[in-house]
Design an enzyme around this catalytic site. Sequence first.
Site, PDB file in Angstrom:
ATOM      1  N   ASP A 101     -12.040   4.428  17.245  1.00  0.00           N
ATOM      2  CA  ASP A 101     -11.957   3.783  15.933  1.00  0.00           C
ATOM      3  C   ASP A 101     -12.032   4.870  14.840  1.00  0.00           C
ATOM      4  OD1 ASP A 101     -12.161   0.986  14.457  1.00  0.00           O
ATOM      5  OD2 ASP A 101     -13.823   2.152  13.649  1.00  0.00           O
ATOM      6  N   TYR A 150      -7.968  -5.835   5.560  1.00  0.00           N
ATOM      7  CA  TYR A 150      -9.367  -5.404   5.401  1.00  0.00           C
ATOM      8  C   TYR A 150      -9.511  -4.013   4.788  1.00  0.00           C
ATOM      9  CZ  TYR A 150      -9.351  -2.320   9.515  1.00  0.00           C
ATOM     10  OH  TYR A 150      -9.116  -1.295  10.385  1.00  0.00           O
ATOM     11  N   TYR A 231     -13.706   4.203   4.284  1.00  0.00           N
ATOM     12  CA  TYR A 231     -12.492   3.548   3.782  1.00  0.00           C
ATOM     13  C   TYR A 231     -12.250   3.910   2.321  1.00  0.00           C
ATOM     14  CZ  TYR A 231     -12.837   0.679   8.007  1.00  0.00           C
ATOM     15  OH  TYR A 231     -12.899   0.263   9.304  1.00  0.00           O
ATOM     16  N   HIS A 296     -10.932  -4.325  21.205  1.00  0.00           N
ATOM     17  CA  HIS A 296     -11.158  -3.130  20.392  1.00  0.00           C
ATOM     18  C   HIS A 296     -12.301  -2.241  20.873  1.00  0.00           C
ATOM     19  CE1 HIS A 296     -11.023  -0.583  16.892  1.00  0.00           C
ATOM     20  NE2 HIS A 296     -12.275  -0.861  16.585  1.00  0.00           N
TER      21      HIS A 296
END
Length: 317
Positions: A101, A150, A231, A296
């Site tokens: 990830d 997202y 992010y 995931h």
Amino acid sequence: MEKIEHTTITTNGINMHVASIGTGPVILFLHGFPELWYSWRHQLLSLSSHGYRCIAPDLRGYGDTDAPPSAASYTVLHIVGDLVGLIDHLGIDQVFLVGHDWGAIVAWNFCLFRPDRIKALVNMSVVWFPRNPAINPVEESRAMLGDDYYVYRFQEPGEAEKDFARIDTALLFKNLLSSNDPNPPCIPKETGFSGLLKTPETLPSWLSEENINYYANIFNKTGFTGGLNYYRAMKLSWELTGPWTGQQIKVPVKFIVGDLDLTYSIPGVKEYIHSGGFKKLVPNLQDAVVIEGAAHFINQERPEEVNAHIHEFIKKF
């Protein structure tokens, strides 16, 4: 688990919590969002038993590692800098690198910036997307998947935090970890994240209440801002990594993804992996493994398979 040692080291201006076990060649494990060193518990125990020194930090912003307040302190250059400082502190010249990830994104960039420190890479879930000089990745994903995607919804400071605060943290992790919905997550503003919750009646066999509570207890203390700042620093990372535009990833690589992973369903990713685009940009890509029926959080969901894939690959070097 009690054999795993926990220490704190100083690196790149922060204090970093590090879990480690074993002796031998070093494997450095990098977790994703919203996770901790704990996501690698199965790999630490298994691979240390094969004669490796396994090291899994809480990355900057997570768990017992410092969380600088500014999102500008979370570029990939900061995170890779923390890791170079970590292995320097421990007197380690080269490592086998394993990422998942966001940890995979950091791992790709580690290999881009400092290939001299990496023997080989096993990366999970997120492929290497080369830098697009024409558009930053936040706007690129927004153009592809809309304002509710997202990544775009996480950009506004405080907004996702408020959204998560409306949901019991254990319930949030129960949903996140057990989800096998391959659709890219979109969070409508009207309902927020709670509108996406599909709490399972029973937990999958690989996930226990103890696992969920471990994450929930830590995130109840720290909050989610540190992880969300990765992010929020994406545009700045894109600006700062301009000098590496067009650069290939040259280290030996094995890539692993579940066929139900939301990252595998992003438009264009399957074609990129299987039609030669990935190999062109990662010329030493030696294998791309797709595990059927896995979602995931593959390193926790399918630990035996993942451990075997890691060991089989790194023992060649």
